[in-house]
Design an enzyme around this catalytic site. Structure first.
Site, PDB file in Angstrom:
ATOM      1  N   LYS A 166       0.649  -1.441   0.016  1.00  0.00           N
ATOM      2  CA  LYS A 166      -0.174   0.112  -0.108  1.00  0.00           C
ATOM      3  C   LYS A 166       1.019   1.673   0.026  1.00  0.00           C
ATOM      4  O   LYS A 166       2.001   1.124  -0.205  1.00  0.00           O
ATOM      5  CB  LYS A 166      -0.858  -0.117   1.217  1.00  0.00           C
ATOM      6  N   TYR A 199     -12.352  -2.121  -3.460  1.00  0.00           N
ATOM      7  CA  TYR A 199     -13.205  -2.491  -1.858  1.00  0.00           C
ATOM      8  C   TYR A 199     -14.096  -2.101  -2.088  1.00  0.00           C
ATOM      9  O   TYR A 199     -14.876  -1.975  -0.376  1.00  0.00           O
ATOM     10  CB  TYR A 199     -12.114  -1.203  -1.164  1.00  0.00           C
ATOM     11  N   ASN A 203      -1.638   0.977   6.664  1.00  0.00           N
ATOM     12  CA  ASN A 203      -1.421  -0.839   7.476  1.00  0.00           C
ATOM     13  C   ASN A 203      -0.495  -1.552   6.229  1.00  0.00           C
ATOM     14  O   ASN A 203      -0.427  -2.955   6.645  1.00  0.00           O
ATOM     15  CB  ASN A 203      -2.375  -1.871   8.117  1.00  0.00           C
ATOM     16  N   HIS A 224      -2.325  -5.185   1.665  1.00  0.00           N
ATOM     17  CA  HIS A 224      -3.465  -6.676   1.234  1.00  0.00           C
ATOM     18  C   HIS A 224      -3.484  -7.385   0.801  1.00  0.00           C
ATOM     19  O   HIS A 224      -2.376  -7.972   0.588  1.00  0.00           O
ATOM     20  CB  HIS A 224      -4.302  -5.594   0.213  1.00  0.00           C
ATOM     21  N   GLU A 255      -9.728 -10.795  -7.284  1.00  0.00           N
ATOM     22  CA  GLU A 255      -8.172  -9.680  -7.575  1.00  0.00           C
ATOM     23  C   GLU A 255      -7.490  -9.603  -8.040  1.00  0.00           C
ATOM     24  O   GLU A 255      -7.093  -8.870  -8.944  1.00  0.00           O
ATOM     25  CB  GLU A 255      -8.392  -9.657  -6.050  1.00  0.00           C
TER      26      GLU A 255
HETATM   27  P1  ADP Z   1      -8.191  -7.134   5.401  1.00  0.00           P
HETATM   28  O1  ADP Z   1      -7.045  -5.632   4.567  1.00  0.00           O
HETATM   29  O2  ADP Z   1      -6.968  -7.145   6.908  1.00  0.00           O
HETATM   30  O3  ADP Z   1      -7.980  -7.715   5.070  1.00  0.00           O
HETATM   31  P2  ADP Z   1     -10.636  -5.455   6.371  1.00  0.00           P
HETATM   32  O4  ADP Z   1     -10.536  -6.244   4.696  1.00  0.00           O
HETATM   33  O5  ADP Z   1     -11.418  -5.755   7.586  1.00  0.00           O
HETATM   34  O6  ADP Z   1      -8.794  -6.085   6.430  1.00  0.00           O
HETATM   35  O7  ADP Z   1      -9.866  -3.730   5.240  1.00  0.00           O
HETATM   36  C1  ADP Z   1     -10.136  -3.067   4.525  1.00  0.00           C
HETATM   37  C2  ADP Z   1      -9.035  -2.386   5.000  1.00  0.00           C
HETATM   38  O8  ADP Z   1      -9.904  -1.427   5.245  1.00  0.00           O
HETATM   39  C3  ADP Z   1      -7.998  -2.608   5.767  1.00  0.00           C
HETATM   40  O9  ADP Z   1      -6.512  -3.140   5.350  1.00  0.00           O
HETATM   41  C4  ADP Z   1      -7.434  -1.195   6.441  1.00  0.00           C
HETATM   42  O10 ADP Z   1      -6.848  -0.465   5.531  1.00  0.00           O
HETATM   43  C5  ADP Z   1      -8.881  -0.358   6.260  1.00  0.00           C
HETATM   44  N1  ADP Z   1      -9.573  -0.326   7.407  1.00  0.00           N
HETATM   45  C6  ADP Z   1     -10.521  -1.841   7.929  1.00  0.00           C
HETATM   46  N2  ADP Z   1     -10.939  -1.908   8.812  1.00  0.00           N
HETATM   47  C7  ADP Z   1     -10.849   0.522   9.690  1.00  0.00           C
HETATM   48  C8  ADP Z   1     -10.887   0.812  10.580  1.00  0.00           C
HETATM   49  N3  ADP Z   1     -11.664   0.466  11.198  1.00  0.00           N
HETATM   50  N4  ADP Z   1     -10.876   2.194   9.982  1.00  0.00           N
HETATM   51  C9  ADP Z   1      -9.582   2.445   9.677  1.00  0.00           C
HETATM   52  N5  ADP Z   1      -9.571   2.123   8.034  1.00  0.00           N
HETATM   53  C10 ADP Z   1      -9.756   0.515   8.578  1.00  0.00           C
HETATM   54 MG    MG Z   2     -10.577  -7.659   3.436  1.00  0.00          MG
END
Ligand code: ADP
Ligand code: MG
Length: 139
Positions: free
Chosen positions: A10, A50, A113, A116, A127
């Site tokens: 990212k 997303y 974070n 992905h 994807e």
């Molecule tokens: P993952 O990436 O671990 O699969 P999710 O699919 O739940 O997590 O969420 C997609 C992305 O959305 C996350 O990687 C993060 O960048 C963002 N995200 C998720 N939860 C939050 C939150 N509470 N606040 C801000 N951004 C979030």
């Molecule tokens: Mg996810």
């Protein structure tokens, strides 16, 4: 079983020059990077990617973040690649991520974070197809 998963390094990672360090963790775990391209994600691409989160409060912030700087899109291949990559990525929130995981090592916060990874084999196929054609993947 050998399978493929889809990965994104990212903007928060590319901005801090972490591509090589994250790739070292990926390869160190036995996953092979069989396709990789650095792109500037468009708003349309980020929104589509997303779409499952479009009702979540962080959706706008997430789309904004994913289009804020270049990303590296990748296809990873290996034994149980989907689950293995999720394991080495660590929890979505780096505060909850296990020691040694990519997010524990590098992520800034729950939104920024660093990586992905697909959450299922079906989503991995969808994807991968959003960003790569089969001839661009060299296993
Ligand atoms: P993952 O990436 O671990 O699969 P999710 O699919 O739940 O997590 O969420 C997609 C992305 O959305 C996350 O990687 C993060 O960048 C963002 N995200 C998720 N939860 C939050 C939150 N509470 N606040 C801000 N951004 C979030
Ligand atoms: Mg996810």
């Amino acid at each position: 079983m050998t399978e493929r998963t889809f990965s994104i390094l990212k903007p928060d990672a590319t901005e801090r020059n972490l591509t090589g360090k994250i790739n070292a963790v990926i390869e160190g775990a036995g996953l092979r990077i069989v396709a990789q391209r650095r792109i500037r994600m468009t708003e349309a691409q980020a929104k589509t990617f997303y779409e499952v989160h479009k009702e979540r409060p962080f959706y706008g912030e997430l789309v904004g973040q994913m289009t804020s700087a270049p990303v590296v899109v990748q296809v990873l291949e290996g034994e149980n690649a989907v689950a293995k990559y999720r394991e080495i990525m660590g929890a979505t929130n780096p505060e909850q991520a296990a020691e040694g995981t990519i997010r524990k090592l590098f992520a800034k916060n729950v939104g920024e974070n660093s990586v992905h990874g697909s959450d299922s084999q079906d989503n991995a196929k969808l994807e991968i197809a959003q960003f790569f054609t089969e001839d661009q993947i060299v296993g």
